[in-house]
Design an enzyme around this catalytic site. Structure first.
Site, short mmCIF file in Angstrom:
data_model
loop_
_atom_site.label_atom_id
_atom_site.label_comp_id
_atom_site.label_asym_id
_atom_site.label_seq_id
_atom_site.Cartn_x
_atom_site.Cartn_y
_atom_site.Cartn_z
N ASN A 1 11.31 6.94 2.51
CA ASN A 1 10.98 5.51 2.61
C ASN A 1 9.79 5.19 1.70
O ASN A 1 9.89 5.52 0.50
CB ASN A 1 10.90 5.00 4.04
CG ASN A 1 10.00 5.70 5.01
OD1 ASN A 1 10.24 6.84 5.36
ND2 ASN A 1 8.97 5.04 5.46
N ASP A 2 8.74 4.58 2.19
CA ASP A 2 7.72 3.97 1.33
C ASP A 2 7.23 4.83 0.16
O ASP A 2 6.91 6.00 0.36
CB ASP A 2 6.45 3.67 2.14
CG ASP A 2 6.72 3.07 3.49
OD1 ASP A 2 7.87 2.77 3.81
OD2 ASP A 2 5.75 2.92 4.24
N GLN B 1 7.16 8.61 1.52
CA GLN B 1 7.48 9.02 2.88
C GLN B 1 8.82 9.75 2.86
O GLN B 1 9.79 9.26 2.27
CB GLN B 1 7.56 7.79 3.79
CG GLN B 1 6.23 7.11 4.01
CD GLN B 1 5.36 7.89 5.01
OE1 GLN B 1 5.56 7.82 6.21
NE2 GLN B 1 4.39 8.64 4.49
N PHE C 1 1.78 9.33 7.83
CA PHE C 1 2.30 8.02 7.42
C PHE C 1 1.70 7.58 6.08
O PHE C 1 0.89 8.28 5.49
CB PHE C 1 2.01 6.99 8.52
CG PHE C 1 3.04 6.97 9.64
CD1 PHE C 1 3.90 8.04 9.86
CD2 PHE C 1 3.14 5.86 10.49
CE1 PHE C 1 4.85 8.02 10.88
CE2 PHE C 1 4.09 5.83 11.52
CZ PHE C 1 4.94 6.90 11.72
N SER C 2 2.07 6.39 5.68
CA SER C 2 1.78 5.92 4.32
C SER C 2 0.29 5.83 4.00
O SER C 2 -0.55 5.70 4.90
CB SER C 2 2.42 4.54 4.10
OG SER C 2 3.80 4.70 3.98
N ARG D 1 -2.71 1.05 10.16
CA ARG D 1 -2.17 2.09 9.27
C ARG D 1 -2.06 1.65 7.81
O ARG D 1 -2.25 0.49 7.48
CB ARG D 1 -0.78 2.51 9.75
CG ARG D 1 0.26 1.42 9.84
CD ARG D 1 1.59 2.03 10.30
NE ARG D 1 2.61 1.02 10.53
CZ ARG D 1 2.81 0.39 11.69
NH1 ARG D 1 2.03 0.66 12.73
NH2 ARG D 1 3.77 -0.50 11.81
N GLU E 1 2.28 -4.43 7.39
CA GLU E 1 2.30 -3.03 6.98
C GLU E 1 2.00 -2.95 5.48
O GLU E 1 2.22 -3.89 4.73
CB GLU E 1 3.68 -2.42 7.25
CG GLU E 1 4.08 -2.42 8.71
CD GLU E 1 5.35 -1.61 8.93
OE1 GLU E 1 5.27 -0.56 9.58
OE2 GLU E 1 6.44 -2.02 8.47
C1 FRU Z 1 6.62 1.00 6.43
C2 FRU Z 1 6.10 2.00 7.45
C3 FRU Z 1 4.60 2.16 7.36
C4 FRU Z 1 4.38 3.54 7.90
C5 FRU Z 1 5.58 4.27 7.37
C6 FRU Z 1 6.08 5.38 8.25
O1 FRU Z 1 7.96 1.21 6.11
O2 FRU Z 1 6.48 1.63 8.75
O3 FRU Z 1 3.87 1.18 8.04
O4 FRU Z 1 3.19 4.11 7.45
O5 FRU Z 1 6.60 3.31 7.21
O6 FRU Z 1 7.11 6.10 7.64
#
Ligand code: FRU
Length: 477
Positions: free
Chosen positions: A45-46, A62, A106-107, A162, A214
């Protein structure tokens, strides 16, 4: 090495072995993009922590190294010399059971402090801010003994704490953190530090009416500052003035990409060696059951144009990925009489089309579809409605007074398409969402492109199609 970091190395070995074992299956999937960033296997992901250091660009993301779904959040890692061709590196960070990041790393971001590459990320749960440093050119990472460096939120009424985004100003580091005020709306928190370890809370940078904000990104662009957030919905940005730790928005919130949340989310950005602001987002693409899921969008260069609008353009150096080329010039499009072009190049292409609208109400291109519609995709600009659309996504876009041309740049890479219009709007779409057919519309034997004009005539002054080649350095697909 302390016990936690020794254990971290063993966890990383297992995670890297899992990804290596899935890589062949992932690489052989026909819907897997070849010139968008993906992991060797499984979920991403991110985008996280893009940074330029010592002649190299590093980008993290991620990553779940064990499955094609969200979970076990690690930081995957790629490296490049030119932001165009990339190589996978071993996973940088993984959660340590029983510790402050037991439920995920996490990110966050990556900065160079006194010459030391430092990742700032969110450990969960509960959410807290952590750091890790590298002494081998960002190849391996040591979690800091002072973690978590920000153990708890600054007030009791917050939800979400976060995704640190840091920048330097003089002797100080600043951090923007994504959050929300319970019962009120999203907000971004502002902190300051001199050493990345001791942080002082300065107050909210901004409060809004959206959901939890986020992945904030906050940076100067031209003579303004731009704040971009991902509020569990389409990514939005606002520009304004930043002084005395206060951000005064001067515009309305606008979408950073006209696609849906699933198509473009949680973007992250950096300054490159030429001082350009480069941004990547996460596209949730990949068919169910495949050994990979998720890609990052192409690097986009952001600018503040003279007319105060945001400029969004694909990185010009992406032209290095171009292979074989076909070109058509001066194609006349009579009203409602589509013209079929026969590019036979590839299913991974860049198409650049310039239209003069003349009397047309709507112009565009249909990708694929000679077999009667299966997998066909229409890219359309509706001049009357002021909308740009593809694959059931659409958003507001209109020619400005004085703009007599529509320039569409279409980057089609199997299961993802990105469209850039007149250097100031981007629209990303995954092509494999439930209910929508999978894969590239330009399959073998079905590669035609049809130009059309509705409601009046138009002229396609030029149409270029380039085959696009892989971003992966040999041996790193
Ligand atoms: C955004 C998010 C962030 C978090 C991450 C976790 O997509 O929810 O806020 O850090 O993904 O994978």
């Amino acid at each position: 090495m302390d016990r936690l970091n020794a254990e971290h190395r063993r966890i990383l070995d297992r995670a890297n072995a899992s990804v290596a074992a899935g890589a062949e299956r992932a690489a052989s999937d026909p819907s897997r993009p070849i010139y968008h960033l993906t992991s060797p296997a499984y979920w991403i992901n991110d985008p996280n922590g893009p940074v330029h250091h010592d002649g190299e660009y590093h980008l993290f993301f991620q990553h779940n190294p064990f499955a094609s779904e969200w979970g076990n959040m690690c930081w995957g890692h790629v490296v490049s010399e030119d932001l165009v061709r990339w190589e996978h590196l071993p996973i940088a960070l993984a959660p340590n059971p029983g510790s402050y990041d037991k439920d995920g790393a996490f990110s966050g971001c990556c900065v160079i402090h006194d010459g030391v590459p430092t990742i700032l990320y969110t450990g969960v749960f509960p959410e807290c801010q952590c750091i890790a440093t590298s002494d081998d050119r960002l190849r391996s990472w040591t979690k800091h003994p002072a973690n978590p460096v920000i153990p708890t939120p600054p007030r009791g009424d917050l939800e979400g704490f976060r995704d640190p985004f840091c920048w330097r100003d003089g002797e100080s580091w600043y951090m923007a953190l994504g959050s929300g005020i319970r019962g009120s709306g999203g907000c971004v928190l502002l902190y300051r530090s001199t050493d990345l370890r001791e942080w002082v809370y300065l107050g909210p940078l901004l409060q809004g009416t959206t959901g939890v904000m986020e992945c904030p990104n906050f940076f100067p662009l031209g003579d303004r500052w731009l704040l971009c957030v991902s509020p569990f919905a389409q990514v939005i940005y606002v520009t304004g003035d930043f002084s005395d730790h206060r951000f005064q928005p001067e515009t309305e919130w606008l979408p950073m990409d006209l696609g849906r949340r699933e198509d473009f989310y949680a973007p992250n950005s950096m300054l490159d060696s030429q001082g350009r602001r480069i941004l990547w987002g996460w596209a949730q693409v990949g068919p169910p059951g495949a050994c990979w899921r998720g890609a990052l969008t192409l690097p986009r260069v952001l600018s503040l144009r003279d007319d105060r609008r945001l400029g969004i353009e694909p990185l010009p150096e992406l032209a290095r990925l171009r292979g074989r080329h076909e070109r058509w010039e001066g194609v006349l499009l009579a009203r409602d009489e589509p013209v079929v072009l026969p590019p036979e190049l590839s299913e991974t292409v860049e198409i650049r089309a310039e239209f003069e609208l003349q009397g047309a109400r709507e112009v565009g291109l249909v990708l694929g579809g000679s077999s009667g519609g299966r997998g066909q995709r229409t890219v359309a600009y509706d001049h009357e409605a002021g909308r740009l659309s593809v694959a059931e996504r659409s958003g507001s876009f209109g020619l400005l007074p004085g703009e007599d041309h529509l320039q569409l740049r279409i980057f089609l890479d199997r299961s993802i398409v990105e469209i850039y219009a007149n250097g100031r709007v981007a629209l990303t779409a995954g092509l494999d969402h439930p209910g929508v057919e999978e894969g590239s519309p330009l399959r073998e034997g079905d590669r035609r492109v049809t130009l059309f004009s509705r409601g009046g005539a138009a002229r396609a002054s030029t149409v270029d199609v380039w085959e696009m080649t892989s971003i992966w350095e040999a041996g790193s697909a």
